[in-house]
Design a protein around this motif. Structure first.
Motif, PDB file in Angstrom:
ATOM      1  N   PHE A  37       2.056  10.040  11.215  1.00  0.00           N
ATOM      2  CA  PHE A  37       1.839  10.985  10.122  1.00  0.00           C
ATOM      3  C   PHE A  37       0.395  10.928   9.638  1.00  0.00           C
ATOM      4  O   PHE A  37      -0.248  11.959   9.445  1.00  0.00           O
ATOM      5  CB  PHE A  37       2.799  10.694   8.968  1.00  0.00           C
ATOM      6  N   LEU A  38      -0.121   9.706   9.438  1.00  0.00           N
ATOM      7  CA  LEU A  38      -1.496   9.552   8.957  1.00  0.00           C
ATOM      8  C   LEU A  38      -2.499  10.097   9.965  1.00  0.00           C
ATOM      9  O   LEU A  38      -3.500  10.710   9.578  1.00  0.00           O
ATOM     10  CB  LEU A  38      -1.802   8.084   8.669  1.00  0.00           C
ATOM     11  N   LEU A  39      -2.229   9.892  11.243  1.00  0.00           N
ATOM     12  CA  LEU A  39      -3.140  10.393  12.259  1.00  0.00           C
ATOM     13  C   LEU A  39      -3.179  11.923  12.260  1.00  0.00           C
ATOM     14  O   LEU A  39      -4.257  12.514  12.332  1.00  0.00           O
ATOM     15  CB  LEU A  39      -2.748   9.868  13.638  1.00  0.00           C
ATOM     16  N   GLN A  57      -7.374   3.720  10.612  1.00  0.00           N
ATOM     17  CA  GLN A  57      -7.528   2.273  10.668  1.00  0.00           C
ATOM     18  C   GLN A  57      -8.010   1.717   9.326  1.00  0.00           C
ATOM     19  O   GLN A  57      -7.496   0.708   8.845  1.00  0.00           O
ATOM     20  CB  GLN A  57      -8.505   1.898  11.771  1.00  0.00           C
ATOM     21  N   GLU A  58      -8.975   2.373   8.711  1.00  0.00           N
ATOM     22  CA  GLU A  58      -9.458   1.938   7.403  1.00  0.00           C
ATOM     23  C   GLU A  58      -8.366   2.069   6.339  1.00  0.00           C
ATOM     24  O   GLU A  58      -8.231   1.211   5.467  1.00  0.00           O
ATOM     25  CB  GLU A  58     -10.688   2.745   6.983  1.00  0.00           C
ATOM     26  N   THR A  59      -7.590   3.143   6.428  1.00  0.00           N
ATOM     27  CA  THR A  59      -6.494   3.351   5.487  1.00  0.00           C
ATOM     28  C   THR A  59      -5.468   2.239   5.605  1.00  0.00           C
ATOM     29  O   THR A  59      -5.018   1.683   4.594  1.00  0.00           O
ATOM     30  CB  THR A  59      -5.823   4.718   5.739  1.00  0.00           C
ATOM     31  N   MET A  60      -5.112   1.896   6.836  1.00  0.00           N
ATOM     32  CA  MET A  60      -4.130   0.838   7.061  1.00  0.00           C
ATOM     33  C   MET A  60      -4.660  -0.512   6.561  1.00  0.00           C
ATOM     34  O   MET A  60      -3.927  -1.286   5.955  1.00  0.00           O
ATOM     35  CB  MET A  60      -3.775   0.744   8.537  1.00  0.00           C
ATOM     36  N   ALA A  61      -5.932  -0.779   6.805  1.00  0.00           N
ATOM     37  CA  ALA A  61      -6.526  -2.041   6.348  1.00  0.00           C
ATOM     38  C   ALA A  61      -6.538  -2.119   4.824  1.00  0.00           C
ATOM     39  O   ALA A  61      -6.196  -3.163   4.242  1.00  0.00           O
ATOM     40  CB  ALA A  61      -7.941  -2.184   6.901  1.00  0.00           C
ATOM     41  N   ASN A  62      -6.902  -1.029   4.175  1.00  0.00           N
ATOM     42  CA  ASN A  62      -6.922  -1.013   2.705  1.00  0.00           C
ATOM     43  C   ASN A  62      -5.516  -1.154   2.131  1.00  0.00           C
ATOM     44  O   ASN A  62      -5.317  -1.845   1.127  1.00  0.00           O
ATOM     45  CB  ASN A  62      -7.582   0.259   2.185  1.00  0.00           C
ATOM     46  N   ALA A  63      -4.554  -0.487   2.755  1.00  0.00           N
ATOM     47  CA  ALA A  63      -3.169  -0.589   2.283  1.00  0.00           C
ATOM     48  C   ALA A  63      -2.659  -2.016   2.464  1.00  0.00           C
ATOM     49  O   ALA A  63      -1.963  -2.546   1.593  1.00  0.00           O
ATOM     50  CB  ALA A  63      -2.287   0.402   3.040  1.00  0.00           C
ATOM     51  N   TRP A  64      -2.997  -2.644   3.570  1.00  0.00           N
ATOM     52  CA  TRP A  64      -2.548  -4.019   3.810  1.00  0.00           C
ATOM     53  C   TRP A  64      -3.163  -4.978   2.796  1.00  0.00           C
ATOM     54  O   TRP A  64      -2.487  -5.883   2.302  1.00  0.00           O
ATOM     55  CB  TRP A  64      -2.884  -4.448   5.231  1.00  0.00           C
ATOM     56  N   GLN A  65      -4.433  -4.776   2.466  1.00  0.00           N
ATOM     57  CA  GLN A  65      -5.080  -5.643   1.479  1.00  0.00           C
ATOM     58  C   GLN A  65      -4.479  -5.468   0.092  1.00  0.00           C
ATOM     59  O   GLN A  65      -4.452  -6.410  -0.697  1.00  0.00           O
ATOM     60  CB  GLN A  65      -6.581  -5.379   1.438  1.00  0.00           C
ATOM     61  N   ILE A  83      -5.018   7.083  -0.221  1.00  0.00           N
ATOM     62  CA  ILE A  83      -6.007   6.173   0.358  1.00  0.00           C
ATOM     63  C   ILE A  83      -6.782   6.883   1.463  1.00  0.00           C
ATOM     64  O   ILE A  83      -8.010   6.777   1.547  1.00  0.00           O
ATOM     65  CB  ILE A  83      -5.337   4.894   0.894  1.00  0.00           C
ATOM     66  N   LEU A  84      -6.076   7.634   2.307  1.00  0.00           N
ATOM     67  CA  LEU A  84      -6.717   8.372   3.398  1.00  0.00           C
ATOM     68  C   LEU A  84      -7.701   9.398   2.861  1.00  0.00           C
ATOM     69  O   LEU A  84      -8.826   9.513   3.352  1.00  0.00           O
ATOM     70  CB  LEU A  84      -5.668   9.049   4.278  1.00  0.00           C
ATOM     71  N   ARG A  85      -7.293  10.127   1.851  1.00  0.00           N
ATOM     72  CA  ARG A  85      -8.181  11.126   1.254  1.00  0.00           C
ATOM     73  C   ARG A  85      -9.427  10.474   0.656  1.00  0.00           C
ATOM     74  O   ARG A  85     -10.544  10.981   0.804  1.00  0.00           O
ATOM     75  CB  ARG A  85      -7.435  11.930   0.196  1.00  0.00           C
ATOM     76  N   ASN A  86      -9.241   9.339  -0.009  1.00  0.00           N
ATOM     77  CA  ASN A  86     -10.387   8.626  -0.579  1.00  0.00           C
ATOM     78  C   ASN A  86     -11.308   8.101   0.517  1.00  0.00           C
ATOM     79  O   ASN A  86     -12.538   8.143   0.363  1.00  0.00           O
ATOM     80  CB  ASN A  86      -9.916   7.485  -1.473  1.00  0.00           C
TER      81      ASN A  86
END
Length: 99
Positions: A37-39, A57-65, A83-86
């Motif tokens: 979905f994010l892709l 990838q950045e979105t997933m990393a930020n969400a994980w953190q 997060i993706l939009r930001n």
């Protein structure tokens, strides 16, 4: 010493229930389900496959953190979209700062 029959019985393994899985593992499974979905969302924003993959990838990393601040039961898809939009907005501003 003889073992009694109840000591030798083995119970078949069962699939872990949602309560048995640690919250980090459950969050990781939820995140991995959102990748397609994010892709597609990132592709619609950027129009470029490589950039879309980097944003995801950045979105997933930020969400994980930030997984500790996520409240289970809330809308993960909406949080990830934000997060993706930001991330996309930040990416759009970078060339201006670098010039």
């Amino acid at each position: 010493m003889l073992l009694q029959s109840r000591d030798c019985e083995s119970t078949p393994p069962t699939a872990p229930s949602a309560q048995d899985i640690p919250s980090g593992a459950a969050f990781a499974m939820d995140l991995s389900e959102m990748i397609p979905f994010l892709l597609s969302r990132a592709l619609s924003l950027t129009g470029k496959r490589e950039l879309a993959e980097d944003l995801v990838q950045e979105t997933m990393a930020n969400a994980w953190q930030a997984r500790q601040s996520f409240t289970p039961g809330t809308n993960l898809k909406a949080c990830l979209c934000k997060i993706l939009r930001n991330e996309f907005s930040s990416h759009q501003r970078r060339p201006w700062r670098q010039a």
